[in-house]
Write an enzyme that holds these catalytic residues in place. Structure first.
Site, PDB file in Angstrom:
ATOM      1  N   GLU A 142      18.591 101.970  61.018  1.00 63.94           N
ATOM      2  CA  GLU A 142      19.513 103.114  61.097  1.00 63.94           C
ATOM      3  C   GLU A 142      19.391 103.988  59.844  1.00 63.94           C
ATOM      4  O   GLU A 142      19.327 105.214  59.921  1.00 63.94           O
ATOM      5  CB  GLU A 142      20.952 102.593  61.235  1.00 63.94           C
ATOM      6  CG  GLU A 142      21.989 103.701  61.230  1.00 63.94           C
ATOM      7  CD  GLU A 142      23.405 103.170  61.032  1.00 63.94           C
ATOM      8  OE1 GLU A 142      23.798 102.235  61.734  1.00 63.94           O
ATOM      9  OE2 GLU A 142      24.110 103.713  60.165  1.00 63.94           O
TER      10      GLU A 142
ATOM     11  N   CYS B 209      31.683 103.256  60.986  1.00 60.43           N
ATOM     12  CA  CYS B 209      32.164 103.329  62.368  1.00 60.43           C
ATOM     13  C   CYS B 209      33.492 102.576  62.489  1.00 60.43           C
ATOM     14  O   CYS B 209      33.682 101.533  61.866  1.00 60.43           O
ATOM     15  CB  CYS B 209      31.069 102.765  63.236  1.00 60.43           C
ATOM     16  SG  CYS B 209      31.540 101.894  64.654  1.00 60.43           S
TER      17      CYS B 209
ATOM     18  N   SER C  39      20.693  90.774  61.769  1.00 63.99           N
ATOM     19  CA  SER C  39      21.707  91.774  62.108  1.00 63.99           C
ATOM     20  C   SER C  39      22.554  92.090  60.871  1.00 63.99           C
ATOM     21  O   SER C  39      23.284  91.236  60.364  1.00 63.99           O
ATOM     22  CB  SER C  39      22.591  91.239  63.246  1.00 63.99           C
ATOM     23  OG  SER C  39      23.834  91.895  63.232  1.00 63.99           O
TER      24      SER C  39
HETATM   25  S1  SF4 Z   1      29.490 101.760  67.795  1.00 65.76           S
HETATM   26 FE1  SF4 Z   1      29.423 101.577  65.572  1.00 65.76          FE
HETATM   27  S2  SF4 Z   1      28.437  99.624  65.130  1.00 65.76           S
HETATM   28 FE2  SF4 Z   1      27.994 100.170  67.254  1.00 65.76          FE
HETATM   29  S3  SF4 Z   1      26.008 101.166  67.207  1.00 65.76           S
HETATM   30 FE3  SF4 Z   1      27.604 102.732  67.098  1.00 65.76          FE
HETATM   31  S4  SF4 Z   1      27.905 103.074  64.935  1.00 65.76           S
HETATM   32 FE4  SF4 Z   1      26.806 101.169  65.111  1.00 65.76          FE
END
Ligand code: SF4
Length: 307
Positions: A136, A202, A230
């Site tokens: 990412e 997030c 992970s």
């Molecule tokens: S919801 Fe949050 S943790 Fe899941 S892929 Fe998207 S950014 Fe990443």
């Protein structure tokens, strides 16, 4: 034995969405075949195997993106971008090389990528709090022309050198430790005059991390389920371990050990965003089984002593 499962355990919205999209295209006859995912859709071998069973291949991301695409040219027709997202070159290269693209980039990651581009184009200096080798983060950095400055840990934060004359924009990997991001952002703000911080953690991650702390406080033993590669699962493990030393990190139910629960009344369970629900169910069933065996053992030893 009482077992409490985190209400945020398992697939987050982004990962669930990506998995559903892949399942859907695998069944859609209109999608050109062969279909292949660029890297692992999620960091979980069980999920990867399920996707393979659907007939969707995996492309190992080795070397440059150009080299990777060269290797699969003519062998794959549709490429899938994972929820982690990628840099802008994939869109251009896929078009040039005749691949169809299915983009499962999580909308939250998409937002951080576009912030990186927007502010880089405005000549700001981009700082990413996150792991530079994480997929990412690599993708976000590409949207900033690979010019971002990374802060992975306390030492890098202490040694950070930015251009004080420029506007500085601080972004973070969406699954970073919230406390570290807040701390690092404050340190940068104190050191430099023009700093804008975008809270790009997030919400799912935020809830998961807050809850794991509470579970770690309230339970005798904590089990965190996730793959070793992970990032967000590792983070949950670290956070839980800071609060409760009796924290165990496993990927599958067969890694559980009975002795972890020998003098335990309460078990808390959390799981990373890439852990599927069926793995969590297997872990719970196994711990329950151990609890039952444990109570049988206690009962029989009690009987022996009374004889
Ligand atoms: S919801 Fe949050 S943790 Fe899941 S892929 Fe998207 S950014 Fe990443």
């Amino acid at each position: 034995m009482e077992i409490t499962l985190s209400q945020y355990a398992g697939f987050c919205e982004g990962v669930g969405r990506a998995y559903d999209m892949v399942e859907k295209i695998a069944k859609d006859p209109k999608v050109k075949r062969p279909i292949a995912v660029l890297g692992s859709l999620v960091h979980n071998n069980d999920v990867v195997k399920r996707i393979e069973k659907l007939g969707v291949l995996k492309v190992e991301m080795e070397g440059t993106l150009e080299e990777t695409l060269d290797k699969v040219k003519g062998k794959v027709k549709t490429l899938v971008i994972t929820a982690h997202g990628m840099g802008p070159r994939i869109y251009e290269l896929a078009r040039k090389n005749g691949f169809d693209l299915v983009d499962t980039t999580c909308p939250r990651v998409f937002k951080v990528q576009r912030l990186a581009k927007l502010f880089f184009d405005k000549m700001s200096q981009i700082v990413i709090i996150g792991e530079r080798d994480h997929k990412e983060v690599k993708g976000i950095n590409e949207w900033a022309q690979r010019k971002a400055v990374f802060v992975e840990n306390e030492q890098e934060l202490e040694n950070i050198e930015l251009d004080a004359k420029r506007n500085i924009v601080v972004l973070s990997q969406t699954t970073q430790d919230q406390e570290f991001v807040e701390h690092a952002s404050n340190v940068i703000k104190e050191k430099y005059p023009k700093v804008e911080v975008f809270d790009s953690i997030c919400l799912t991650t935020h809830h998961r991390q807050t809850e794991v702390k509470q579970l770690a406080r309230e339970n005798d033993v904590m089990v965190v389920i996730g793959a070793p590669e992970s990032a967000n699962s590792n983070r949950l493990h670290e956070i839980s371990e800071r609060v409760n030393e009796e924290t165990y990190f496993i990927e599958r139910a067969d890694q559980l050990k009975e002795e972890w629960f020998s003098s335990c009344e309460k078990v808390g369970i959390s799981a990373g965003a890439s852990t599927p629900s069926w793995v969590i169910d297997e872990v719970i069933a196994e711990i329950k089984g151990m609890g039952e065996r444990e109570s049988v053992l206690h009962t029989s030893s009690g009987c022996e002593s009374s004889l």
